[in-house]
Design a protein around this motif. Structure first.
Motif, PDB file in Angstrom:
ATOM      1  N   VAL A 406       0.738  -1.298   0.158  1.00  0.00           N
ATOM      2  CA  VAL A 406       0.033  -0.108  -0.153  1.00  0.00           C
ATOM      3  C   VAL A 406       0.729   1.337   0.085  1.00  0.00           C
ATOM      4  O   VAL A 406       0.512   2.105  -0.664  1.00  0.00           O
ATOM      5  N   ALA A 407       2.076   1.268   0.845  1.00  0.00           N
ATOM      6  CA  ALA A 407       2.988   2.425   0.829  1.00  0.00           C
ATOM      7  C   ALA A 407       3.297   2.711  -0.447  1.00  0.00           C
ATOM      8  O   ALA A 407       3.942   1.919  -1.089  1.00  0.00           O
ATOM      9  N   GLU A 408       3.639   4.085  -0.616  1.00  0.00           N
ATOM     10  CA  GLU A 408       4.333   4.648  -1.560  1.00  0.00           C
ATOM     11  C   GLU A 408       5.457   5.508  -1.173  1.00  0.00           C
ATOM     12  O   GLU A 408       5.494   5.962  -0.027  1.00  0.00           O
ATOM     13  N   LYS A 409       6.436   5.802  -2.298  1.00  0.00           N
ATOM     14  CA  LYS A 409       7.551   6.746  -1.956  1.00  0.00           C
ATOM     15  C   LYS A 409       7.159   8.085  -1.153  1.00  0.00           C
ATOM     16  O   LYS A 409       6.021   8.691  -1.504  1.00  0.00           O
ATOM     17  N   GLY A 410       7.509   8.351  -0.125  1.00  0.00           N
ATOM     18  CA  GLY A 410       7.448   9.546   0.658  1.00  0.00           C
ATOM     19  C   GLY A 410       6.402   9.105   1.929  1.00  0.00           C
ATOM     20  O   GLY A 410       6.079  10.139   2.792  1.00  0.00           O
ATOM     21  N   ASP A 411       6.025   7.941   1.892  1.00  0.00           N
ATOM     22  CA  ASP A 411       5.122   7.562   3.030  1.00  0.00           C
ATOM     23  C   ASP A 411       5.817   6.933   4.109  1.00  0.00           C
ATOM     24  O   ASP A 411       7.011   6.722   4.142  1.00  0.00           O
ATOM     25  N   ILE A 412       5.365   6.830   5.422  1.00  0.00           N
ATOM     26  CA  ILE A 412       5.525   6.176   6.671  1.00  0.00           C
ATOM     27  C   ILE A 412       4.653   5.010   7.012  1.00  0.00           C
ATOM     28  O   ILE A 412       3.558   5.122   7.021  1.00  0.00           O
ATOM     29  N   VAL A 413       5.314   3.813   7.296  1.00  0.00           N
ATOM     30  CA  VAL A 413       4.558   2.761   7.641  1.00  0.00           C
ATOM     31  C   VAL A 413       4.985   2.708   9.162  1.00  0.00           C
ATOM     32  O   VAL A 413       6.210   2.720   9.654  1.00  0.00           O
ATOM     33  N   LEU A 414       3.856   2.914  10.073  1.00  0.00           N
ATOM     34  CA  LEU A 414       3.964   3.395  11.395  1.00  0.00           C
ATOM     35  C   LEU A 414       3.211   2.019  11.983  1.00  0.00           C
ATOM     36  O   LEU A 414       2.013   1.971  12.138  1.00  0.00           O
ATOM     37  N   LEU A 415       4.027   1.130  12.805  1.00  0.00           N
ATOM     38  CA  LEU A 415       3.479   0.339  13.787  1.00  0.00           C
ATOM     39  C   LEU A 415       3.091   1.009  15.101  1.00  0.00           C
ATOM     40  O   LEU A 415       4.164   1.239  15.936  1.00  0.00           O
ATOM     41  N   SER A 416       1.922   1.341  15.613  1.00  0.00           N
ATOM     42  CA  SER A 416       1.644   2.055  16.672  1.00  0.00           C
ATOM     43  C   SER A 416       0.256   1.318  17.064  1.00  0.00           C
ATOM     44  O   SER A 416      -0.829   2.022  16.936  1.00  0.00           O
ATOM     45  N   PRO A 417       0.378   0.349  17.951  1.00  0.00           N
ATOM     46  CA  PRO A 417      -0.899  -0.714  17.967  1.00  0.00           C
ATOM     47  C   PRO A 417      -2.093  -0.136  18.836  1.00  0.00           C
ATOM     48  O   PRO A 417      -3.024  -0.746  18.549  1.00  0.00           O
ATOM     49  N   CYS A 418      -1.868   0.734  19.872  1.00  0.00           N
ATOM     50  CA  CYS A 418      -2.849   1.399  20.587  1.00  0.00           C
ATOM     51  C   CYS A 418      -3.531   0.272  21.755  1.00  0.00           C
ATOM     52  O   CYS A 418      -4.165   0.323  22.427  1.00  0.00           O
ATOM     53  N   CYS A 419      -2.849  -1.197  21.412  1.00  0.00           N
ATOM     54  CA  CYS A 419      -3.350  -2.245  22.293  1.00  0.00           C
ATOM     55  C   CYS A 419      -2.422  -3.097  22.682  1.00  0.00           C
ATOM     56  O   CYS A 419      -1.101  -3.027  22.237  1.00  0.00           O
ATOM     57  N   ALA A 420      -2.704  -3.849  23.929  1.00  0.00           N
ATOM     58  CA  ALA A 420      -1.746  -4.701  24.285  1.00  0.00           C
ATOM     59  C   ALA A 420      -1.453  -5.877  23.517  1.00  0.00           C
ATOM     60  O   ALA A 420      -2.149  -6.058  22.316  1.00  0.00           O
ATOM     61  N   SER A 421      -0.369  -6.469  23.487  1.00  0.00           N
ATOM     62  CA  SER A 421       0.193  -7.514  22.532  1.00  0.00           C
ATOM     63  C   SER A 421      -0.010  -9.069  22.629  1.00  0.00           C
ATOM     64  O   SER A 421       0.132  -9.811  21.953  1.00  0.00           O
ATOM     65  N   PHE A 422      -0.870  -9.124  23.610  1.00  0.00           N
ATOM     66  CA  PHE A 422      -1.042 -10.733  24.102  1.00  0.00           C
ATOM     67  C   PHE A 422      -1.752 -11.742  23.314  1.00  0.00           C
ATOM     68  O   PHE A 422      -2.130 -12.856  23.619  1.00  0.00           O
ATOM     69  N   ASP A 423      -2.152 -10.830  22.304  1.00  0.00           N
ATOM     70  CA  ASP A 423      -3.303 -12.036  21.570  1.00  0.00           C
ATOM     71  C   ASP A 423      -2.363 -12.769  20.387  1.00  0.00           C
ATOM     72  O   ASP A 423      -2.674 -13.820  20.444  1.00  0.00           O
ATOM     73  N   LEU A 424      -1.396 -12.096  20.006  1.00  0.00           N
ATOM     74  CA  LEU A 424      -0.519 -12.778  18.835  1.00  0.00           C
ATOM     75  C   LEU A 424       0.923 -12.847  19.416  1.00  0.00           C
ATOM     76  O   LEU A 424       1.769 -13.547  18.803  1.00  0.00           O
ATOM     77  N   PHE A 425       1.489 -12.048  20.423  1.00  0.00           N
ATOM     78  CA  PHE A 425       2.742 -11.957  20.765  1.00  0.00           C
ATOM     79  C   PHE A 425       3.110 -12.063  22.238  1.00  0.00           C
ATOM     80  O   PHE A 425       2.143 -12.190  23.107  1.00  0.00           O
ATOM     81  N   ASN A 426       4.322 -12.299  22.627  1.00  0.00           N
ATOM     82  CA  ASN A 426       4.769 -12.649  24.076  1.00  0.00           C
ATOM     83  C   ASN A 426       5.076 -11.260  24.753  1.00  0.00           C
ATOM     84  O   ASN A 426       5.418 -11.359  25.805  1.00  0.00           O
ATOM     85  N   GLY A 427       4.697 -10.088  24.063  1.00  0.00           N
ATOM     86  CA  GLY A 427       4.935  -8.804  24.888  1.00  0.00           C
ATOM     87  C   GLY A 427       5.147  -7.856  23.824  1.00  0.00           C
ATOM     88  O   GLY A 427       5.270  -8.123  22.480  1.00  0.00           O
ATOM     89  N   TYR A 428       5.180  -6.489  24.098  1.00  0.00           N
ATOM     90  CA  TYR A 428       5.412  -5.307  23.052  1.00  0.00           C
ATOM     91  C   TYR A 428       6.745  -5.563  22.493  1.00  0.00           C
ATOM     92  O   TYR A 428       7.099  -5.152  21.273  1.00  0.00           O
ATOM     93  N   GLU A 429       7.620  -6.165  23.127  1.00  0.00           N
ATOM     94  CA  GLU A 429       9.087  -6.255  22.570  1.00  0.00           C
ATOM     95  C   GLU A 429       9.067  -7.176  21.474  1.00  0.00           C
ATOM     96  O   GLU A 429       9.785  -7.189  20.327  1.00  0.00           O
ATOM     97  N   ASP A 430       8.242  -8.471  21.636  1.00  0.00           N
ATOM     98  CA  ASP A 430       8.186  -9.573  20.541  1.00  0.00           C
ATOM     99  C   ASP A 430       7.721  -8.769  19.579  1.00  0.00           C
ATOM    100  O   ASP A 430       8.023  -9.017  18.018  1.00  0.00           O
ATOM    101  N   ARG A 431       6.324  -7.870  19.657  1.00  0.00           N
ATOM    102  CA  ARG A 431       5.688  -7.633  18.573  1.00  0.00           C
ATOM    103  C   ARG A 431       6.589  -6.967  18.023  1.00  0.00           C
ATOM    104  O   ARG A 431       6.696  -6.567  16.439  1.00  0.00           O
ATOM    105  N   GLY A 432       7.541  -5.861  18.508  1.00  0.00           N
ATOM    106  CA  GLY A 432       8.291  -4.742  17.854  1.00  0.00           C
ATOM    107  C   GLY A 432       9.424  -5.256  16.906  1.00  0.00           C
ATOM    108  O   GLY A 432       9.832  -5.009  15.938  1.00  0.00           O
ATOM    109  N   ASN A 433      10.196  -6.572  17.549  1.00  0.00           N
ATOM    110  CA  ASN A 433      11.110  -7.490  17.049  1.00  0.00           C
ATOM    111  C   ASN A 433      10.611  -8.009  15.665  1.00  0.00           C
ATOM    112  O   ASN A 433      11.118  -8.116  14.979  1.00  0.00           O
ATOM    113  N   GLN A 434       9.471  -8.684  15.841  1.00  0.00           N
ATOM    114  CA  GLN A 434       8.766  -9.448  14.628  1.00  0.00           C
ATOM    115  C   GLN A 434       8.639  -8.306  13.625  1.00  0.00           C
ATOM    116  O   GLN A 434       8.941  -8.615  12.247  1.00  0.00           O
TER     117      GLN A 434
END
Length: 449
Positions: A406-434
């Motif tokens: 979806v992203a085009e040149k000049g865009d930013i892809v921002l992971l900023s989830p608003c939510c806790a991570s424990f549905d799919l990840f072991n913590g926000y660190e795991d989510r960020g590292n993935q």
């Protein structure tokens, strides 16, 4: 004295070190499974422990129980402990009883890790003998057992403050308040805010409480609470004769001899980080650090991992990891600081989020929403009709692939989830590292500053 520790993670094992060093009879219990590296440490310490259960007969005979902040207040074992009237403390309470070091403690809904790290950096750069702990770095209790620091800079959560009795920092900071963790506070915002204010409840007139004068809930509760501590405010909207403020491009600290600088000289981006830097500067001045030393630290400090962390630039698209944004207010600050069109990755374990706070920012700054979670329906329903590009994904690989398409040149892809991570990840660190791994996996990135 028999000390029982509930939770076998960093804070629990750290508490075991300290309890053992003080000659107490120590037992550790964890309802989950203790990681092998922590089991090895407990074995080497000679601490009796169990995992996968809580044995009442081994717990309820304690003189003092140290509770991991991750254990809910309403857990069955916690209620039984309270019924028996056994002293129940957090690790920060326990450790603070055994050190004469001066403590600088930081809490707030957002910015805790950045501000804690910045204050630690300011002190370290000025030659202070200082430790870093609480929700960040090594266990505070373990450091008290093994180190001989004169100062500790501690990131402190509301869950840790729930379980204090005598904890009294030399300097406390309450950065801001927003609706977070309300599921643990009966969905009552004031109850949650009062838990944060406990950081100052034992402080006296010769201690300092740094607070956000722009924060409405903080102002409201300060009018009701009888705090004995010396209060020092900071503001982004009001010129203050005492405290610190930033208006337009000016960054002004009016504490002791005080200093000024231009906000463009700060290493951290975004209005929220101007506020964090003001708060950290006040702490530095209260500790009589020189203006030049504080100024140098503000100009050279690097952002913490998972908090607006630049990952790479690929084909003109910047990728930013803000996995630590686990509530709506944190994402508000992230979106506010974006200057280019955003492909926004959002979602996870909802904590009672109200997305109206960021609705206008999303309309203005976000070109596409990529939902990431097991159940994304609440986010999709809220933004349906407000954004045409909304995608539903259930893995980090899928979310990053969609974002890249979806992203085009000049865009930013921002992971900023608003939510806790424990549905799919072991913590926000795991989510960020993935996120970082997926971004860097298939294409050659350019380093970005």
């Amino acid at each position: 004295m028999r000390v029982v520790i509930l939770g076998g993670g960093e804070s629990g094992v750290g508490a075991a070190y300290l309890a053992k060093a003080k000659g107490f009879d120590v037992f550790l219990s964890d309802m989950g499974m203790i990681r092998e590296n922590y089991k090895k440490e407990l074995d080497e310490l000679g601490v009796d422990y169990e995992d996968g259960k809580h044995s009442e007969e081994k717990i309820l005979n304690a003189d003092w129980i140290i509770k991991s902040p991750g254990i809910p207040k309403k857990a069955e074992m916690i209620l039984k402990i309270q019924e028996k009237g056994i002293r129940l403390s957090s690790e920060i309470e326990f450790a603070s009883e055994f050190t004469d070091a001066k403590i600088i403690a930081i809490t707030g809904s957002n910015g805790k890790t950045t501000t804690t790290s910045l204050i630690y950096y300011i002190l370290k750069e000025d030659g202070f003998n200082v430790g870093l702990g609480g929700n960040i770095g090594k266990s505070f209790a373990k450091q008290v057992a093994e180190e001989n620091f004169d100062y500790y800079v501690l990131e402190v959560s509301s869950f840790q403050l729930d379980d204090i009795q005598n904890f009294r920092p030399y300097i406390s900071l309450l950065l801001n308040l927003s609706k977070d963790h309300l599921d643990q506070y009966n969905y009552n915002y004031e109850e949650y805010a009062l838990a944060k204010f406990r950081i100052a409840e034992n402080q006296e007139a010769n201690n300092f409480f740094i607070y956000n004068k722009d924060d409405e809930m903080s102002k409201s509760l300060l009018g009701k609470l009888d705090l004995k501590v010396t209060k020092v405010p900071f503001s982004l909207s009001e010129r203050l004769e005492k405290g610190a403020f930033s208006i337009d491009e000016n960054f002004v600290v009016n504490v002791n001899d005080g200093f000024t600088m231009n906000i463009d000289e700060l290493s951290l981006l975004g209005k929220h980080n101007v506020a964090n830097s003001l708060a950290a500067s006040i702490a530095g001045k209260l500790l009589e650090i020189s203006n030049q030393s504080i100024r140098n630290s503000l100009m050279t400090f690097q952002a913490v991992e998972h908090r607006l962390e630049p990952v790479s630039e690929i084909n003109g698209v910047k990728f930013i990891n803000d996995s630590k944004a686990t509530n709506v207010n944190a994402t508000y600050f992230a979106l506010e600081s974006m200057k280019q069109p955003v492909v926004w990755i959002v979602g996870g374990k909802d904590k009672g989020n109200d997305y109206t706070e960021i609705e206008d920012l999303v309309k203005r700054k976000v070109k596409a929403i990529v939902c990431l979670g097991i159940d994304n329906q609440k986010i999709i329903d809220f933004f349906k009709g407000k954004k045409t590009q909304i995608y539903d994904t259930s893995s980090m690989q899928q979310a990053v692939e969609v974002s890249k398409s979806v992203a085009e040149k000049g865009d930013i892809v921002l992971l900023s989830p608003c939510c806790a991570s424990f549905d799919l990840f072991n913590g926000y660190e795991d989510r960020g590292n993935q996120f970082k791994n997926e971004v860097l996996k298939s294409e050659k990135p350019m380093a970005i500053s």
